[in-house]
Design an enzyme around this catalytic site. Structure first.
Site: not given
Length: 415
Positions: A149, A151, A217, A359, A362
């Site tokens: 989600r 962050t 992509s 992160c 991530c």
């Protein structure tokens, strides 16, 4: 997004109906099981391409949270006034905990079980730069406790990651350009890993290179959808509320705002789905062998989960309009072998870039989804080896490690 997909015999509506009503409910249940919820990952590997220290949009976003007992209740609740420095530090601590921290907690029973998983792992050549699971820095993470989600990780550092992927590591058409930072029109290519093959237009790009670009992509679109769907809408000391941020979604996918790019990005997401679905249908013989088990130390549960896994793979095989991968590398054998190796090296570079994400959360999901896609490519390019897998005994020609299996199904679950 509706209608036919380029390079495919399928359309959006067929995929929607198959996924939403047949496949995803079963897959979602499987991903909540112990075997698939724990993923071993090294989040401390240094970035191999640049030395600057990238961080999340907030201080300490990418590290473990401060223990709550070290932060006075008064600071966390905002009921008392301390020094400005102490208040700022505690607030950043709490924000890092909410937005960027990875929850690495495992129960004692689970720790004992996952230690036994390593004996079932096999190493083999792959399309990804896989983590050394025996490294002291590699840790098991519960994916259910660490959902993908928003962050707070954004800005130039986040854009630099995608810029590097698109501009340095992808077979991309020259007319598709990505700015280095959000909101700036400049176009820049870094000197690291630049490839001459990207200076071509799609009209002259062979199907393999066109597919490679569309896969990246599609992965980018998938991640952006997750961040838009689980956005931090409300953040107060008393309540955190996550939910869909329509504005964020529109900025990335609205046809007018993106000047026509958005719908193409979404169609590439469907293309990626078809590729991964095709790989699941192809790898069924590997999992069907009696000797294969989803080992967690609970025999009855393991057998139940294997049966559920086989049901999902049989369902994937039954899909009526699969992507036809026979067009891949079907030309001159020498050229095909060269292109295939180029494919593999490009994707390995992309998997390495994930260690540059500032992160932790991530980085976790970036590494998992690239390893999942790398496993998909490994399966599709190993069709002859998979067909030769014996019904019993070891599979020497083709192997998947537990890491690859967990990444494969969780990455497909994200789509």
């Amino acid at each position: 997004v509706t209608g036919h997909l380029d390079d495919c015999t399928c359309d959006v509506e067929t995929i929607d109906a198959f996924n939403n009503y047949k496949l995803f409910p079963r897959l979602n249940e499987l991903l909540e099981s112990d075997y698939f919820r724990y993923y071993k990952v090294n989040l401390k590997k240094p970035c191999p391409f640049w030395s600057d220290s990238s961080h999340c949009g907030i201080r300490d976003c990418a590290v473990q949270p401060c223990p709550s007992e070290e932060v006075p209740d008064g600071i966390r609740s905002g009921s008392y006034k301390y020094s400005e420095e102490a208040n700022n530090l505690a607030e950043e601590c709490e924000e890092a905990k909410r937005l960027g921290a990875v929850d690495g907690s495992l129960s004692k029973e689970t720790q004992e079980a996952v230690l036994q998983w390593t004996q079932h792992d096999d190493s083999s050549d792959s399309f990804c730069e896989a983590d050394d699971i025996y490294s002291p820095d590699a840790e098991y993470v519960d994916l259910l406790l660490n959902p993908e989600r928003y962050t707070g990780y954004k800005g130039p550092d986040a854009w630099k990651i995608w810029n590097s992927i698109y501009e340095e590591n992808c077979f991309k058409p020259q007319n598709v350009k990505r700015p280095l930072t959000s909101g700036r029109g400049e176009f820049k290519i870094h000197p690291v890993l630049s490839v001459s093959s990207m200076f071509v237009y799609f009209s002259g790009v062979c199907v393999e290179k066109r597919a490679f670009y569309r896969l990246i992509s599609g992965l980018h679109a998938s991640i952006n959808i997750h961040l838009s769907a689980r956005y931090l809408l409300q953040d107060t000391w008393s309540e955190k509320k996550w939910g869909p941020n329509v504005t964020e979604f529109q900025q990335r996918f609205d046809e007018i705002i993106t000047r026509g790019e958005g719908p193409r990005r979404l169609k590439n997401l469907y293309f990626l789905y078809l590729i991964e679905l095709r790989a699941l249908s192809k790898v069924l013989p590997f999992f069907e062998r009696p000797g294969f088990q989803l080992y967690t130390g609970n025999p009855s549960h393991d057998e139940e989960m294997k049966n559920q896994l086989l049901e999902i793979l049989q369902l994937a095989k039954s899909f009526p309009l699969h992507f036809d991968e026979n067009s891949f590398f079907a030309g001159n054998p020498k050229e095909a072998a060269k292109l295939k190796e180029e494919f593999r090296l490009h994707f390995k570079n992309i998997s390495k870039i994930m260690d540059c994400v500032g992160c932790f959360k991530c980085r976790l999901w970036g590494k998992l989804q690239t390893q999942g896609l790398g496993t998909v490519l490994k399966i599709l390019f190993s069709e002859n080896l998979i067909e030769k897998i014996p019904e019993s005994g070891p599979s020497y020609g083709f192997q998947l490690s537990r890491q690859e299996i967990v990444a494969l199904f969780n990455a497909f679950g994200r789509l």
